[in-house]
Design an enzyme around this catalytic site. Structure first.
Site, mmCIF file in Angstrom:
data_model
loop_
_atom_site.group_PDB
_atom_site.id
_atom_site.type_symbol
_atom_site.label_atom_id
_atom_site.label_comp_id
_atom_site.label_asym_id
_atom_site.label_seq_id
_atom_site.Cartn_x
_atom_site.Cartn_y
_atom_site.Cartn_z
ATOM 1 N N TYR A 1 -10.002 87.725 -36.092
ATOM 2 C CA TYR A 1 -10.743 86.789 -36.958
ATOM 3 C C TYR A 1 -12.097 87.365 -37.362
ATOM 4 O O TYR A 1 -12.192 88.553 -37.663
ATOM 5 C CB TYR A 1 -10.932 85.414 -36.296
ATOM 6 C CG TYR A 1 -9.763 84.940 -35.491
ATOM 7 C CD1 TYR A 1 -8.539 84.687 -36.111
ATOM 8 C CD2 TYR A 1 -9.862 84.741 -34.127
ATOM 9 C CE1 TYR A 1 -7.455 84.249 -35.377
ATOM 10 C CE2 TYR A 1 -8.777 84.297 -33.387
ATOM 11 C CZ TYR A 1 -7.586 84.058 -34.014
ATOM 12 O OH TYR A 1 -6.534 83.637 -33.286
ATOM 13 N N LYS B 1 1.420 85.111 -35.986
ATOM 14 C CA LYS B 1 1.144 85.448 -37.395
ATOM 15 C C LYS B 1 1.654 86.855 -37.725
ATOM 16 O O LYS B 1 1.959 87.152 -38.867
ATOM 17 C CB LYS B 1 -0.362 85.331 -37.675
ATOM 18 C CG LYS B 1 -0.806 83.873 -37.676
ATOM 19 C CD LYS B 1 -2.305 83.717 -37.698
ATOM 20 C CE LYS B 1 -2.648 82.225 -37.794
ATOM 21 N NZ LYS B 1 -3.947 81.856 -37.331
ATOM 22 N N SER C 1 -1.797 82.356 -32.591
ATOM 23 C CA SER C 1 -1.972 83.229 -33.764
ATOM 24 C C SER C 1 -1.295 84.593 -33.652
ATOM 25 O O SER C 1 -1.177 85.287 -34.656
ATOM 26 C CB SER C 1 -3.454 83.426 -34.042
ATOM 27 O OG SER C 1 -3.938 82.304 -34.725
ATOM 28 N N VAL D 1 -5.255 81.523 -29.732
ATOM 29 C CA VAL D 1 -6.057 80.597 -28.927
ATOM 30 C C VAL D 1 -5.365 80.172 -27.616
ATOM 31 O O VAL D 1 -5.967 79.497 -26.792
ATOM 32 C CB VAL D 1 -6.518 79.329 -29.706
ATOM 33 C CG1 VAL D 1 -7.542 79.663 -30.756
ATOM 34 C CG2 VAL D 1 -5.344 78.569 -30.286
HETATM 35 N N1 GLN Z 1 -1.825 77.043 -33.713
HETATM 36 C C1 GLN Z 1 -3.207 77.396 -33.865
HETATM 37 C C2 GLN Z 1 -3.771 76.730 -35.102
HETATM 38 O O1 GLN Z 1 -3.080 76.585 -36.040
HETATM 39 C C3 GLN Z 1 -3.335 78.878 -33.980
HETATM 40 C C4 GLN Z 1 -4.756 79.310 -34.142
HETATM 41 C C5 GLN Z 1 -5.133 80.491 -33.326
HETATM 42 O O2 GLN Z 1 -4.478 80.933 -32.400
HETATM 43 N N2 GLN Z 1 -6.277 80.995 -33.638
HETATM 44 O O3 GLN Z 1 -4.887 76.318 -35.131
#
Ligand code: GLN
Length: 305
Positions: free
Chosen positions: A241, A64, A61, A259
């Site tokens: 989050y 992002k 993430s 994650v």
């Molecule tokens: N690639 C992960 C997903 O799409 C990214 C989510 C994350 O890092 N929270 O679920």
């Protein structure tokens, strides 16, 4: 500084035992749960690091932030925020409820999966290859590391098991929030999540944000001051989050987690911080990494509030 970082790693290593590796992307289970590292880049370009700083992990993430920056650069902020909101959610990063029941068309913000799929879909390029090159080249530039590349096994693993993201993306398409081929957009999203970095790389990225869009080590401007401000603000409100509020109160630094175990934190006008610890808490944030940031923030008085 080095001594402080070493102490923080030592003191928090035990905490890694209390969390878990992300298992919904099977390949992420190959990480070592005990790993813990931290890097700090001050705005004079100096690198300080301790622990497992050269261990590679996928951005997940944290990417992002890249897609938000590129989407704004390609489309302007008005168009981007027509497609995606800027409000935090109280739900998990891959929540469906949040999209379907609460707001219907627009994902709440660019830091949750639905929002990032929407910003990734806005990146310009004549081909999918060109769009990915753009993401990769930007990441290489802001980390000052030309060796950065995708981890193919993680990418394959994500693509194979990413049905929840598939659901989110097709739902967005059905509401005309995203245009284009859904599978191509998802492929690009899975690829950006699978870009592999280490703590120092994300600390460098963060130092650019802390420095209002200028690379501290070369003086080159890579994003505008305004984009840097927008991104940091959204990192404060949405970057961790549904733990963003707590993180803001206790730590008070614009940050984005993934994650894969990374957290990228930008202390305005002071420093970029990269933390790696793949053992996660229940919200999907690095458990020991969050503790390190808390202690570092207390020790150096880093909260922006
Ligand atoms: N690639 C992960 C997903 O799409 C990214 C989510 C994350 O890092 N929270 O679920």
């Amino acid at each position: 500084m080095k001594r402080l970082l070493e102490t923080l790693v030592e003191n928090n290593r035990e905490i890694t035992k209390k969390g878990n590796l992300a298992s919904y992307i099977p390949e992420l289970l190959n990480a070592d749960k005990n790993d813990l590292g931290v890097a700090v880049i001050t705005l004079d370009g100096k690198v300080h690091s301790a622990g497992d700083c050269s261990k590679k992990f996928t951005m997940q993430s944290i990417s992002k932030v890249v897609s938000l920056i590129l989407a704004i650069q390609d489309n302007g902020k008005e168009r981007v925020f027509e497609k995606v909101g800027m409000e935090p959610t109280g739900d998990s990063f891959n929540s469906i409820v949040n999209l379907e029941i609460k707001q219907k068309v627009k994902p709440y913000n660019p830091m949750i999966n639905a929002g990032a799929i929407a910003t990734t879909a806005l990146i310009y390029g004549v081909s999918e290859e060109e769009k990915f090159e753009k993401i990769l080249n930007f990441t290489r530039k802001v980390t000052g590391n030309n060796d950065i590349d995708i981890n193919k096994s993680v990418y394959k693993s994500e693509k194979l098991t990413g049905d929840r993201n598939r659901y989110l993306a097709y739902y967005l398409k059905s509401n005309n929030t995203i245009d284009g081929d859904v599978e191509d957009i998802l492929d690009l999203y899975f690829k950006q999540c699978s870009i592999e970095v280490n703590c120092i790389d994300i600390a460098k990225f963060a130092s650019m944000l802390a420095n209002d869009g200028i690379l501290p080590w070369s003086g080159e401007r890579v994003i505008s001051r305004e984009v840097s401000r927008i991104v940091k603000t959204i990192m404060v409100t949405c970057g961790m989050y549904d733990a963003s509020g707590k993180f803001a109160v206790h730590i008070g630094i614009p940050a984005k987690s993934g994650v894969g175990g990374g957290i990228m934190a930008a202390v305005p006008k002071r420093m970029g911080i990269g933390v790696y610890g793949p053992s996660l808490d229940k919200k999907g944030n690095s458990i020991a990494g969050t503790h390190i940031l808390k202690e570092l923030s207390d020790e150096l008085d880093l909260s922006i509030f």
